[in-house]
Design an enzyme around this catalytic site. Structure first.
Site, PDB file in Angstrom:
ATOM      1  N   CYS A 103       0.987  -0.489  -0.051  1.00 12.16           N
ATOM      2  CA  CYS A 103       0.049  -0.429  -0.191  1.00 12.16           C
ATOM      3  C   CYS A 103       1.244   1.151  -0.480  1.00 12.16           C
ATOM      4  CB  CYS A 103      -1.101  -0.151   1.071  1.00 12.16           C
ATOM      5  SG  CYS A 103      -2.178   1.779   1.036  1.00 12.16           S
ATOM      6  N   CYS A 109      -0.011   4.423   1.711  1.00  4.67           N
ATOM      7  CA  CYS A 109      -0.065   3.575   3.477  1.00  4.67           C
ATOM      8  C   CYS A 109       0.891   4.222   4.551  1.00  4.67           C
ATOM      9  CB  CYS A 109      -0.876   3.065   4.236  1.00  4.67           C
ATOM     10  SG  CYS A 109      -2.520   2.215   3.327  1.00  4.67           S
ATOM     11  N   ASP A 110       1.745   4.007   3.249  1.00  4.50           N
ATOM     12  CA  ASP A 110       4.214   3.983   3.571  1.00  4.50           C
ATOM     13  C   ASP A 110       4.486   4.343   2.913  1.00  4.50           C
ATOM     14  OD1 ASP A 110       2.623   1.738   5.574  1.00  4.50           O
ATOM     15  OD2 ASP A 110       3.039  -0.438   3.872  1.00  4.50           O
TER      16      ASP A 110
END
Length: 302
Positions: free
Chosen positions: A130, A133-134
Protein backbone atom coordinates in the site's frame (compact mmCIF):
# COMPACT_ATOMS: atom_id res chain seq x y z
CA UNK A 1 -31.12 -13.13 14.53
CA UNK A 2 -30.43 -10.24 12.15
CA UNK A 3 -32.38 -9.69 8.98
CA UNK A 4 -29.11 -9.10 7.14
CA UNK A 5 -25.40 -9.49 7.75
CA UNK A 6 -23.10 -7.63 5.35
CA UNK A 7 -19.56 -9.01 5.19
CA UNK A 8 -17.15 -6.31 4.06
CA UNK A 9 -16.73 -2.63 4.81
CA UNK A 10 -15.69 -1.23 1.44
CA UNK A 11 -17.85 0.86 -0.91
CA UNK A 12 -20.13 -2.09 -1.73
CA UNK A 13 -20.71 -3.06 1.90
CA UNK A 14 -21.18 0.50 3.13
CA UNK A 15 -23.67 1.34 0.38
CA UNK A 16 -25.54 -1.90 1.03
CA UNK A 17 -25.76 -0.94 4.71
CA UNK A 18 -27.40 2.39 3.89
CA UNK A 19 -29.95 0.82 1.55
CA UNK A 20 -30.72 -2.00 3.98
CA UNK A 21 -31.19 0.40 6.88
CA UNK A 22 -33.52 2.56 4.81
CA UNK A 23 -35.65 -0.56 4.29
CA UNK A 24 -35.77 -0.99 8.09
CA UNK A 25 -33.81 -4.24 8.04
CA UNK A 26 -31.90 -5.08 11.22
CA UNK A 27 -28.40 -4.98 9.79
CA UNK A 28 -24.93 -5.95 10.96
CA UNK A 29 -21.83 -4.79 9.10
CA UNK A 30 -18.80 -6.99 9.78
CA UNK A 31 -15.34 -6.90 8.26
CA UNK A 32 -11.62 -6.82 8.92
CA UNK A 33 -10.80 -3.38 7.52
CA UNK A 34 -13.06 -0.37 7.35
CA UNK A 35 -13.10 1.18 3.90
CA UNK A 36 -11.50 -1.67 1.98
CA UNK A 37 -9.32 -0.73 -0.98
CA UNK A 38 -10.99 2.69 -1.12
CA UNK A 39 -9.02 3.66 1.98
CA UNK A 40 -5.77 3.10 0.05
CA UNK A 41 -6.59 5.27 -2.97
CA UNK A 42 -4.42 8.37 -3.10
CA UNK A 43 -6.65 10.16 -5.57
CA UNK A 44 -10.03 9.37 -7.12
CA UNK A 45 -10.86 11.26 -10.31
CA UNK A 46 -13.72 9.15 -11.69
CA UNK A 47 -16.32 9.10 -8.90
CA UNK A 48 -19.23 11.15 -10.16
CA UNK A 49 -19.84 14.35 -8.23
CA UNK A 50 -16.16 14.81 -7.32
CA UNK A 51 -13.66 15.97 -9.90
CA UNK A 52 -10.97 14.92 -7.44
CA UNK A 53 -11.09 13.44 -3.97
CA UNK A 54 -8.68 11.28 -2.00
CA UNK A 55 -9.67 7.77 -0.99
CA UNK A 56 -9.69 8.55 2.75
CA UNK A 57 -11.83 11.67 2.12
CA UNK A 58 -14.35 9.67 0.10
CA UNK A 59 -14.39 6.98 2.78
CA UNK A 60 -15.13 9.67 5.39
CA UNK A 61 -18.17 10.77 3.40
CA UNK A 62 -19.35 7.15 3.10
CA UNK A 63 -18.88 6.68 6.84
CA UNK A 64 -20.77 9.85 7.73
CA UNK A 65 -23.66 8.61 5.61
CA UNK A 66 -23.75 5.18 7.25
CA UNK A 67 -23.73 6.78 10.71
CA UNK A 68 -27.10 8.38 9.97
CA UNK A 69 -28.70 4.93 10.28
CA UNK A 70 -28.91 2.28 13.04
CA UNK A 71 -26.39 -0.12 11.52
CA UNK A 72 -24.41 -2.25 13.95
CA UNK A 73 -20.71 -2.65 13.17
CA UNK A 74 -18.13 -5.26 14.21
CA UNK A 75 -14.53 -5.07 13.01
CA UNK A 76 -13.37 -8.68 12.81
CA UNK A 77 -12.04 -11.15 10.28
CA UNK A 78 -14.70 -13.50 8.92
CA UNK A 79 -13.38 -17.04 8.64
CA UNK A 80 -16.50 -19.03 7.70
CA UNK A 81 -19.98 -18.53 6.29
CA UNK A 82 -22.45 -21.41 6.46
CA UNK A 83 -26.16 -21.96 5.96
CA UNK A 84 -27.95 -24.02 8.57
CA UNK A 85 -31.67 -24.56 9.21
CA UNK A 86 -32.62 -21.97 6.61
CA UNK A 87 -30.46 -19.14 7.93
CA UNK A 88 -26.83 -18.02 7.69
CA UNK A 89 -24.09 -18.13 10.31
CA UNK A 90 -21.13 -15.78 9.99
CA UNK A 91 -18.16 -16.86 12.11
CA UNK A 92 -15.18 -14.65 12.95
CA UNK A 93 -11.56 -15.40 13.86
CA UNK A 94 -12.38 -14.41 17.43
CA UNK A 95 -15.00 -17.14 17.75
CA UNK A 96 -18.07 -14.92 17.44
CA UNK A 97 -21.16 -16.15 15.55
CA UNK A 98 -23.76 -13.92 13.92
CA UNK A 99 -27.04 -15.37 12.63
CA UNK A 100 -29.06 -13.79 9.83
CA UNK A 101 -31.92 -14.50 7.48
CA UNK A 102 -29.96 -13.12 4.51
CA UNK A 103 -26.34 -12.22 3.82
CA UNK A 104 -24.38 -9.98 1.45
CA UNK A 105 -20.74 -10.87 0.77
CA UNK A 106 -18.85 -7.70 -0.11
CA UNK A 107 -15.41 -8.70 1.14
CA UNK A 108 -13.52 -7.29 -1.83
CA UNK A 109 -10.03 -8.36 -2.80
CA UNK A 110 -6.65 -8.66 -1.10
CA UNK A 111 -3.21 -7.87 -2.54
CA UNK A 112 -1.63 -10.65 -4.59
CA UNK A 113 1.71 -11.83 -3.20
CA UNK A 114 4.87 -12.41 -5.20
CA UNK A 115 5.75 -15.49 -3.15
CA UNK A 116 9.42 -14.54 -3.47
CA UNK A 117 11.94 -15.45 -0.75
CA UNK A 118 12.11 -12.70 1.85
CA UNK A 119 8.68 -11.29 1.06
CA UNK A 120 6.71 -12.60 4.02
CA UNK A 121 9.58 -12.23 6.47
CA UNK A 122 10.07 -8.56 5.58
CA UNK A 123 6.42 -7.54 5.25
CA UNK A 124 6.02 -4.43 7.36
CA UNK A 125 9.80 -4.03 7.49
CA UNK A 126 10.27 -2.54 4.07
CA UNK A 127 7.86 -4.70 2.05
CA UNK A 128 4.52 -2.99 1.52
CA UNK A 129 1.34 -3.53 -0.48
CA UNK A 130 0.00 0.00 0.00
CA UNK A 131 1.91 3.02 -1.30
CA UNK A 132 -0.82 5.36 -0.06
CA UNK A 133 -0.35 4.04 3.47
CA UNK A 134 3.42 3.71 3.58
CA UNK A 135 5.03 6.00 0.98
CA UNK A 136 5.76 8.79 3.52
CA UNK A 137 7.93 6.35 5.49
CA UNK A 138 10.39 6.18 2.59
CA UNK A 139 11.16 9.86 2.11
CA UNK A 140 14.58 10.31 0.57
CA UNK A 141 15.14 6.56 0.13
CA UNK A 142 15.50 4.25 -2.86
CA UNK A 143 12.51 1.98 -3.46
CA UNK A 144 11.26 -0.58 -5.96
CA UNK A 145 7.73 -1.01 -7.26
CA UNK A 146 6.94 -4.47 -8.66
CA UNK A 147 4.23 -4.47 -11.33
CA UNK A 148 3.27 -2.75 -14.54
CA UNK A 149 -0.47 -2.10 -14.27
CA UNK A 150 -2.57 0.74 -12.93
CA UNK A 151 -1.89 0.01 -9.27
CA UNK A 152 1.88 -0.18 -9.82
CA UNK A 153 2.11 3.03 -11.81
CA UNK A 154 -0.17 4.85 -9.35
CA UNK A 155 2.15 3.72 -6.56
CA UNK A 156 5.13 4.95 -8.57
CA UNK A 157 3.43 8.32 -9.02
CA UNK A 158 2.97 8.64 -5.25
CA UNK A 159 6.56 7.61 -4.61
CA UNK A 160 8.39 9.82 -7.12
CA UNK A 161 7.25 12.81 -5.08
CA UNK A 162 8.75 11.37 -1.88
CA UNK A 163 11.50 8.82 -2.55
CA UNK A 164 15.00 9.54 -3.86
CA UNK A 165 14.87 6.92 -6.62
CA UNK A 166 12.01 4.68 -7.79
CA UNK A 167 12.65 1.48 -9.77
CA UNK A 168 9.58 0.07 -11.53
CA UNK A 169 10.11 -3.66 -12.17
CA UNK A 170 7.77 -5.56 -14.50
CA UNK A 171 7.74 -8.83 -16.39
CA UNK A 172 6.42 -7.21 -19.56
CA UNK A 173 5.64 -3.77 -20.96
CA UNK A 174 3.45 -1.51 -18.86
CA UNK A 175 -0.30 -2.08 -19.20
CA UNK A 176 -1.49 0.90 -17.14
CA UNK A 177 -3.93 3.47 -18.53
CA UNK A 178 -2.19 6.09 -20.71
CA UNK A 179 -3.23 8.93 -18.39
CA UNK A 180 -1.35 7.25 -15.53
CA UNK A 181 1.69 6.42 -17.68
CA UNK A 182 1.93 10.07 -18.75
CA UNK A 183 2.23 11.13 -15.11
CA UNK A 184 5.36 9.07 -14.44
CA UNK A 185 7.18 8.30 -17.70
CA UNK A 186 9.34 11.43 -17.67
CA UNK A 187 10.08 11.58 -13.93
CA UNK A 188 13.83 12.11 -13.50
CA UNK A 189 13.99 9.84 -10.45
CA UNK A 190 12.18 6.88 -12.05
CA UNK A 191 13.97 3.92 -13.64
CA UNK A 192 11.93 1.57 -15.79
CA UNK A 193 13.03 -2.08 -15.65
CA UNK A 194 10.93 -4.13 -18.10
CA UNK A 195 11.58 -7.82 -18.65
CA UNK A 196 12.68 -8.73 -15.14
CA UNK A 197 11.32 -11.12 -12.53
CA UNK A 198 11.87 -10.74 -8.80
CA UNK A 199 14.12 -13.52 -7.52
CA UNK A 200 14.20 -12.51 -3.85
CA UNK A 201 13.92 -9.58 -1.48
CA UNK A 202 17.11 -9.04 0.47
CA UNK A 203 17.49 -8.12 4.13
CA UNK A 204 17.42 -9.43 7.69
CA UNK A 205 15.74 -6.97 10.02
CA UNK A 206 14.88 -4.54 7.18
CA UNK A 207 14.82 -4.58 3.38
CA UNK A 208 18.27 -3.87 1.96
CA UNK A 209 17.75 -4.73 -1.70
CA UNK A 210 15.94 -6.65 -4.39
CA UNK A 211 17.45 -9.26 -6.70
CA UNK A 212 16.11 -9.45 -10.25
CA UNK A 213 16.60 -11.90 -13.12
CA UNK A 214 16.32 -10.87 -16.76
CA UNK A 215 13.81 -12.78 -18.84
CA UNK A 216 15.94 -12.76 -21.98
CA UNK A 217 18.12 -15.70 -22.95
CA UNK A 218 20.97 -14.64 -20.67
CA UNK A 219 18.96 -14.94 -17.42
CA UNK A 220 21.35 -12.54 -15.73
CA UNK A 221 20.74 -11.55 -12.13
CA UNK A 222 21.21 -8.07 -10.72
CA UNK A 223 20.86 -6.78 -7.19
CA UNK A 224 19.55 -3.27 -6.64
CA UNK A 225 20.04 -1.70 -3.21
CA UNK A 226 16.66 -0.37 -2.01
CA UNK A 227 15.12 0.24 1.39
CA UNK A 228 11.54 -0.44 0.32
CA UNK A 229 9.68 -2.80 -2.02
CA UNK A 230 6.09 -2.05 -2.99
CA UNK A 231 4.34 -5.09 -4.47
CA UNK A 232 1.58 -4.03 -6.84
CA UNK A 233 0.77 -7.06 -9.00
CA UNK A 234 -2.97 -7.14 -8.63
CA UNK A 235 -5.42 -8.61 -6.17
CA UNK A 236 -7.20 -11.86 -5.39
CA UNK A 237 -10.84 -12.14 -4.24
CA UNK A 238 -11.40 -12.68 -0.51
CA UNK A 239 -13.61 -15.73 -0.84
CA UNK A 240 -11.83 -18.32 1.31
CA UNK A 241 -14.64 -18.26 3.88
CA UNK A 242 -17.40 -19.09 1.36
CA UNK A 243 -15.68 -22.05 -0.33
CA UNK A 244 -18.03 -25.02 -0.34
CA UNK A 245 -21.08 -22.79 0.04
CA UNK A 246 -21.18 -20.35 -2.88
CA UNK A 247 -20.29 -21.07 -6.50
CA UNK A 248 -17.07 -19.40 -7.66
CA UNK A 249 -15.71 -18.74 -11.15
CA UNK A 250 -12.26 -19.61 -12.48
CA UNK A 251 -10.84 -16.43 -10.90
CA UNK A 252 -12.16 -17.34 -7.48
CA UNK A 253 -14.87 -14.65 -7.64
CA UNK A 254 -18.43 -15.30 -6.47
CA UNK A 255 -20.74 -15.91 -9.41
CA UNK A 256 -23.69 -13.51 -9.39
CA UNK A 257 -26.72 -12.79 -11.53
CA UNK A 258 -27.68 -9.26 -12.55
CA UNK A 259 -29.54 -8.81 -9.25
CA UNK A 260 -26.42 -9.82 -7.24
CA UNK A 261 -27.95 -13.16 -6.22
CA UNK A 262 -25.63 -16.14 -5.85
CA UNK A 263 -26.01 -19.90 -6.16
CA UNK A 264 -27.59 -20.01 -2.68
CA UNK A 265 -30.99 -18.39 -2.03
CA UNK A 266 -30.70 -15.51 0.42
CA UNK A 267 -26.99 -15.01 -0.24
CA UNK A 268 -25.94 -12.03 -2.35
CA UNK A 269 -22.54 -10.70 -3.40
CA UNK A 270 -21.40 -7.25 -4.47
CA UNK A 271 -18.29 -5.35 -5.44
CA UNK A 272 -14.86 -6.66 -6.37
CA UNK A 273 -15.46 -10.05 -4.77
CA UNK A 274 -18.19 -10.81 -7.31
CA UNK A 275 -17.98 -11.81 -10.97
CA UNK A 276 -19.02 -8.40 -12.32
CA UNK A 277 -16.47 -7.39 -15.00
CA UNK A 278 -15.46 -3.91 -13.81
CA UNK A 279 -13.69 -3.20 -10.53
CA UNK A 280 -14.31 0.45 -9.70
CA UNK A 281 -15.48 2.27 -6.57
CA UNK A 282 -18.59 3.60 -8.26
CA UNK A 283 -19.47 0.18 -9.69
CA UNK A 284 -19.00 -1.47 -6.28
CA UNK A 285 -21.26 1.11 -4.66
CA UNK A 286 -23.97 0.53 -7.25
CA UNK A 287 -23.72 -3.22 -6.86
CA UNK A 288 -23.98 -2.83 -3.09
CA UNK A 289 -27.26 -0.95 -3.53
CA UNK A 290 -28.57 -3.67 -5.86
CA UNK A 291 -27.58 -6.41 -3.42
CA UNK A 292 -29.37 -4.73 -0.52
CA UNK A 293 -32.53 -4.26 -2.57
CA UNK A 294 -32.28 -7.87 -3.69
CA UNK A 295 -31.93 -9.04 -0.10
CA UNK A 296 -34.96 -6.94 0.87
CA UNK A 297 -37.08 -8.55 -1.88
CA UNK A 298 -35.89 -11.98 -0.81
CA UNK A 299 -36.87 -11.36 2.82
CA UNK A 300 -40.29 -10.03 1.80
CA UNK A 301 -41.00 -13.31 0.04
CA UNK A 302 -40.04 -15.49 3.01
Amino acid sequence: MYDLVIIGMGPAGLTAAVYAARKKLSTLLVGKQYGGQMAWASGVENYIGFQYITGPELLSKFEDHVKQYPVERVEAEVVKLTRENGHFITRTAGGEEFHSRAVIVASGKAPRRLNAPGERELTGRGVSYCAVCDAPLFAGMDVAVVGGGNSALTAAYDLIKIAKQVYVVSLAEWTADPIIVDKVKDAPNLTKLVGYETVRIEGNERVTGITLRSLDGRKEEKKIPVQGVFIEIGTVPSTHFVEGLLELNEKGEIKVDCDCSTSVPGAFAAGDVSSIPEKQIIVAAGEGAKAALGAYRYLLNQ
